[in-house]
Design a protein around this motif. Structure first.
Motif, PDB file in Angstrom:
ATOM      1  N   ALA A  71       0.816  -1.212   0.000  1.00  0.00           N
ATOM      2  CA  ALA A  71       0.000   0.000   0.000  1.00  0.00           C
ATOM      3  C   ALA A  71       0.852   1.265   0.000  1.00  0.00           C
ATOM      4  O   ALA A  71       0.308   2.368   0.007  1.00  0.00           O
ATOM      5  N   VAL A  72       2.161   1.095  -0.040  1.00  0.00           N
ATOM      6  CA  VAL A  72       3.076   2.240  -0.016  1.00  0.00           C
ATOM      7  C   VAL A  72       3.348   2.699  -1.446  1.00  0.00           C
ATOM      8  O   VAL A  72       3.911   1.952  -2.247  1.00  0.00           O
ATOM      9  N   CYS A  73       2.927   3.913  -1.773  1.00  0.00           N
ATOM     10  CA  CYS A  73       3.084   4.444  -3.121  1.00  0.00           C
ATOM     11  C   CYS A  73       4.548   4.435  -3.535  1.00  0.00           C
ATOM     12  O   CYS A  73       5.429   4.839  -2.759  1.00  0.00           O
ATOM     13  N   SER A  74       4.806   3.999  -4.756  1.00  0.00           N
ATOM     14  CA  SER A  74       6.180   3.881  -5.255  1.00  0.00           C
ATOM     15  C   SER A  74       6.786   5.231  -5.617  1.00  0.00           C
ATOM     16  O   SER A  74       7.958   5.304  -5.989  1.00  0.00           O
ATOM     17  N   HIS A  75       5.998   6.320  -5.492  1.00  0.00           N
ATOM     18  CA  HIS A  75       6.535   7.653  -5.788  1.00  0.00           C
ATOM     19  C   HIS A  75       7.352   8.164  -4.605  1.00  0.00           C
ATOM     20  O   HIS A  75       8.583   8.134  -4.637  1.00  0.00           O
ATOM     21  N   LEU A  76       6.668   8.586  -3.537  1.00  0.00           N
ATOM     22  CA  LEU A  76       7.383   9.103  -2.364  1.00  0.00           C
ATOM     23  C   LEU A  76       6.903   8.488  -1.061  1.00  0.00           C
ATOM     24  O   LEU A  76       7.129   9.050   0.013  1.00  0.00           O
ATOM     25  N   GLY A  77       6.228   7.339  -1.146  1.00  0.00           N
ATOM     26  CA  GLY A  77       5.984   6.559   0.051  1.00  0.00           C
ATOM     27  C   GLY A  77       4.739   6.832   0.847  1.00  0.00           C
ATOM     28  O   GLY A  77       4.617   6.361   1.981  1.00  0.00           O
ATOM     29  N   CYS A  78       3.766   7.585   0.322  1.00  0.00           N
ATOM     30  CA  CYS A  78       2.491   7.733   1.017  1.00  0.00           C
ATOM     31  C   CYS A  78       1.702   6.429   0.910  1.00  0.00           C
ATOM     32  O   CYS A  78       2.009   5.568   0.090  1.00  0.00           O
ATOM     33  N   VAL A  79       0.666   6.294   1.721  1.00  0.00           N
ATOM     34  CA  VAL A  79      -0.169   5.094   1.704  1.00  0.00           C
ATOM     35  C   VAL A  79      -1.388   5.341   0.823  1.00  0.00           C
ATOM     36  O   VAL A  79      -2.108   6.332   1.007  1.00  0.00           O
ATOM     37  N   VAL A  80      -1.626   4.463  -0.144  1.00  0.00           N
ATOM     38  CA  VAL A  80      -2.719   4.630  -1.097  1.00  0.00           C
ATOM     39  C   VAL A  80      -4.061   4.309  -0.451  1.00  0.00           C
ATOM     40  O   VAL A  80      -4.128   3.651   0.595  1.00  0.00           O
ATOM     41  N   ASN A  81      -5.135   4.761  -1.092  1.00  0.00           N
ATOM     42  CA  ASN A  81      -6.500   4.448  -0.676  1.00  0.00           C
ATOM     43  C   ASN A  81      -7.256   3.820  -1.840  1.00  0.00           C
ATOM     44  O   ASN A  81      -6.928   4.049  -3.008  1.00  0.00           O
ATOM     45  N   TRP A  82      -8.298   3.067  -1.533  1.00  0.00           N
ATOM     46  CA  TRP A  82      -9.098   2.398  -2.553  1.00  0.00           C
ATOM     47  C   TRP A  82     -10.103   3.366  -3.154  1.00  0.00           C
ATOM     48  O   TRP A  82     -10.759   4.128  -2.448  1.00  0.00           O
ATOM     49  N   ASN A  83     -10.216   3.350  -4.493  1.00  0.00           N
ATOM     50  CA  ASN A  83     -11.184   4.151  -5.247  1.00  0.00           C
ATOM     51  C   ASN A  83     -12.203   3.176  -5.822  1.00  0.00           C
ATOM     52  O   ASN A  83     -11.930   2.481  -6.787  1.00  0.00           O
ATOM     53  N   GLN A  84     -13.387   3.132  -5.216  1.00  0.00           N
ATOM     54  CA  GLN A  84     -14.372   2.129  -5.584  1.00  0.00           C
ATOM     55  C   GLN A  84     -14.924   2.329  -6.994  1.00  0.00           C
ATOM     56  O   GLN A  84     -15.169   1.365  -7.713  1.00  0.00           O
ATOM     57  N   ALA A  85     -15.114   3.583  -7.411  1.00  0.00           N
ATOM     58  CA  ALA A  85     -15.685   3.838  -8.738  1.00  0.00           C
ATOM     59  C   ALA A  85     -14.745   3.392  -9.842  1.00  0.00           C
ATOM     60  O   ALA A  85     -15.169   2.833 -10.857  1.00  0.00           O
ATOM     61  N   GLU A  86     -13.454   3.642  -9.670  1.00  0.00           N
ATOM     62  CA  GLU A  86     -12.475   3.339 -10.711  1.00  0.00           C
ATOM     63  C   GLU A  86     -11.780   2.000 -10.484  1.00  0.00           C
ATOM     64  O   GLU A  86     -10.982   1.574 -11.323  1.00  0.00           O
ATOM     65  N   LYS A  87     -12.065   1.365  -9.346  1.00  0.00           N
ATOM     66  CA  LYS A  87     -11.386   0.103  -8.979  1.00  0.00           C
ATOM     67  C   LYS A  87      -9.869   0.291  -9.055  1.00  0.00           C
ATOM     68  O   LYS A  87      -9.137  -0.452  -9.699  1.00  0.00           O
ATOM     69  N   SER A  88      -9.399   1.321  -8.348  1.00  0.00           N
ATOM     70  CA  SER A  88      -7.979   1.659  -8.400  1.00  0.00           C
ATOM     71  C   SER A  88      -7.480   2.032  -7.017  1.00  0.00           C
ATOM     72  O   SER A  88      -8.255   2.322  -6.100  1.00  0.00           O
ATOM     73  N   TRP A  89      -6.145   2.023  -6.876  1.00  0.00           N
ATOM     74  CA  TRP A  89      -5.485   2.494  -5.668  1.00  0.00           C
ATOM     75  C   TRP A  89      -4.947   3.897  -5.953  1.00  0.00           C
ATOM     76  O   TRP A  89      -4.134   4.074  -6.853  1.00  0.00           O
TER      77      TRP A  89
END
Length: 516
Positions: A458-476
């Motif tokens: 869940a750690v973003c590969s950019h600068l390390g923030c934690v991603v969240n779930w986007n239900q409409a787009e089925k994305s992190w």
């Protein structure tokens, strides 16, 4: 009324145009200019540069015009909500006038190109309006009319429009335009390949380096050598310019509903207030498709994104009497803290890497303008608007907006790691996702339609923030700088260039996530 199952979750612009099949990059090549991103910025610049005799290579991570440019409202206008009174107060008459003139010029650039090259893209001249329904909001409209008129813009105050409901007042810009954005961009794309120039799809750029003799563009399949490079990826995939800290990512939502032409409003509209709506129509199967947009929020801060469409649909049913909703989709753009896009060099130390970002939801004119200015920079042609949009200008890090947004980044970076997340996924339904704790690590877990769990870091590969779930787009989605990943962790959009790390997990009898 239509059922959710009959509504397409795809941009109308993409659904109504053919898939492209440009080749993937497969070998090392050398060109005058490499352009990362095949949206309106990249393709406008590429077309200009090739016309001037340069060889170019456009490198697109997915398909042409399926990113932000394929999810726009596709309004071509210098009426940007209520911006001119703020520009006059913040920048003064001279700079505000340059902004107005440059965006009008971008509008006319598109119009002239459509006419000269006979581009079939549903281009039509329309008046544009920012409207207020309350007397309180009307005062802002009147101030904007005065500001716009002082800058020579085609502005006037009106009390009535073709909208099927009363308004308190509106600012009208005459002779603006709208079009089918992807049809226009597909035409530009066709002009690029051949005679030493290239257009590559499904080719992700991982890095760009400026060396003494040339720039090197690193892809997952090889390198491209170029004298100059334009990074036109909405937010730059390169961090040196700190553009992720000079703007913030904002998502917005659109629905498309068939409407009888006799009931449709004439023109392009945007409201005022916190819950404003964007309104326009476009030709659709012998009728018109009403587009209603709004419900924006900072990327990654809302989980139940599907609910963002509901107020738009209710608005279309109640205000316009439509019978069904055929399309729903969302988009994302970078909002500049000082309201101006950043167009120019990556940093003062870079002489051959250029960027454009911070288009602030008005990408058709500002994106076209960006392509015009970047090509002029590379061709070393003078342009009166270059200094206004200089990407290396002093940035208002101490403005109220920037303090708030960057503080929220810090809160997410630290706070999301300290959240007491559960490790249970028993309530997770097929098609849903959530971030859970696994032995002290944050893990993004998605349950597919076959009830199988998929897990990535869940750690973003950019600068390390934690991603969240986007239900409409089925994305992190990353709440810090707007990077997005599909449900399997593959990069959907930058600034990240690396996928989320895959993890092997399973679900025990009590519904807890365990490592395999």
């Amino acid at each position: 009324m239509s059922s959710p199952s009959s509504t397409k979750s795809i941009s109308y612009w993409i659904d109504s145009t053919p898939q492209t099949d440009y080749s993937e990059f497969a070998e090392n090549i050398s060109v005058d200019v490499a352009i990362v991103g095949a949206g309106i910025v990249g393709l406008t610049a590429a077309a200009q540069l090739k016309k001037a005799g340069k060889t170019v290579a456009v490198i697109e991570s997915k398909k042409v015009a399926t990113g932000v440019s394929g999810h726009t409202t596709a309004k071509i206008t210098s009426l940007h909500h209520l911006i001119y009174q703020d520009l006059l107060a913040d920048l003064g008459q001279e700079k505000a006038k340059l902004y107005a003139e440059s965006n009008q010029a971008a509008l006319e650039y598109i119009a002239n190109r459509v006419e000269t090259e006979q581009i079939d893209c549903d281009f039509s001249r329309q008046n544009a309006y920012t409207f207020a329904e309350s007397v309180k909001e009307r005062e802002k409209i009147e101030a904007e009319v005065e500001a716009a008129q002082s800058l020579g813009l085609p502005a006037s105050f009106v009390k009535t429009t073709s909208l099927p409901f009363p308004i308190s007042g509106a600012i009208q810009f005459e002779n603006q335009a709208q079009f089918h954005a992807r049809k226009y961009l597909l035409h530009l794309a066709k002009t690029i390949p051949e005679n030493g120039s290239y257009l590559f799809e499904n080719t992700r750029v991982e890095d760009v380096k400026e060396e003494k003799t040339a720039c090197r563009v690193k892809t997952r399949r090889g390198k491209i050598t170029a004298k100059d490079v334009i990074v036109a990826t909405n937010i730059p995939i390169l961090d040196q310019g700190l553009f992720f800290a000079k703007a913030y990512p904002k998502r917005s939502y659109l629905i498309g509903a068939p409407i009888d032409p006799e009931k449709a409003p004439q023109g392009m509209f945007i409201g005022t207030g916190d819950h404003y709506r964007s309104i326009r129509t476009t030709p659709y199967n012998g009728r018109l498709l009403l587009l209603v947009g709004g419900e924006g929020h900072k990327t990654g801060t809302v989980t139940e994104t599907e609910k963002r469409f509901l107020p738009l649909e209710e608005y279309a049913y109640a205000r316009f009497g439509v019978n069904s909703i055929d399309y729903r989709w969302s988009s994302q753009d970078m909002v500049s803290f000082d309201k101006l896009p950043y167009i120019g060099k990556l940093t003062p130390l870079h002489n051959h890497i250029y960027v454009a970002t911070g288009l602030s939801l008005w990408g058709m004119t500002k994106g076209t303008l960006s392509g015009m200015l970047l090509s002029d920079l590379i061709l070393e042609q003078e342009n009166p608007w270059l200094n206004l949009y200089d990407s290396t200008r002093a940035t208002p890090f101490v403005s109220k907006t920037s303090i708030k947004e960057n503080a929220e980044v810090a809160i997410h970076w630290i706070g999301d790691r300290l959240k007491g997340r559960q490790d249970s996924v028993s309530e997770l339904k097929p098609g849903e996702g959530k971030v859970v704790d696994l032995e002290g690590d944050q893990v993004a877990v998605h349950r597919d339609e076959k009830n199988k769990l998929h897990a990535v870091s869940a750690v973003c590969s950019h600068l390390g923030c934690v991603v969240n779930w986007n239900q409409a787009e089925k994305s992190w989605d990353c709440p810090c700088h707007g990077a997005r990943f599909d449900c399997t962790g593959t990069v959907l959009r930058g600034p990240a260039t690396q996928d989320l790390s895959n993890l092997q997990v399973s679900e025990d009898q009590e519904g807890h996530v365990v490592s395999v």
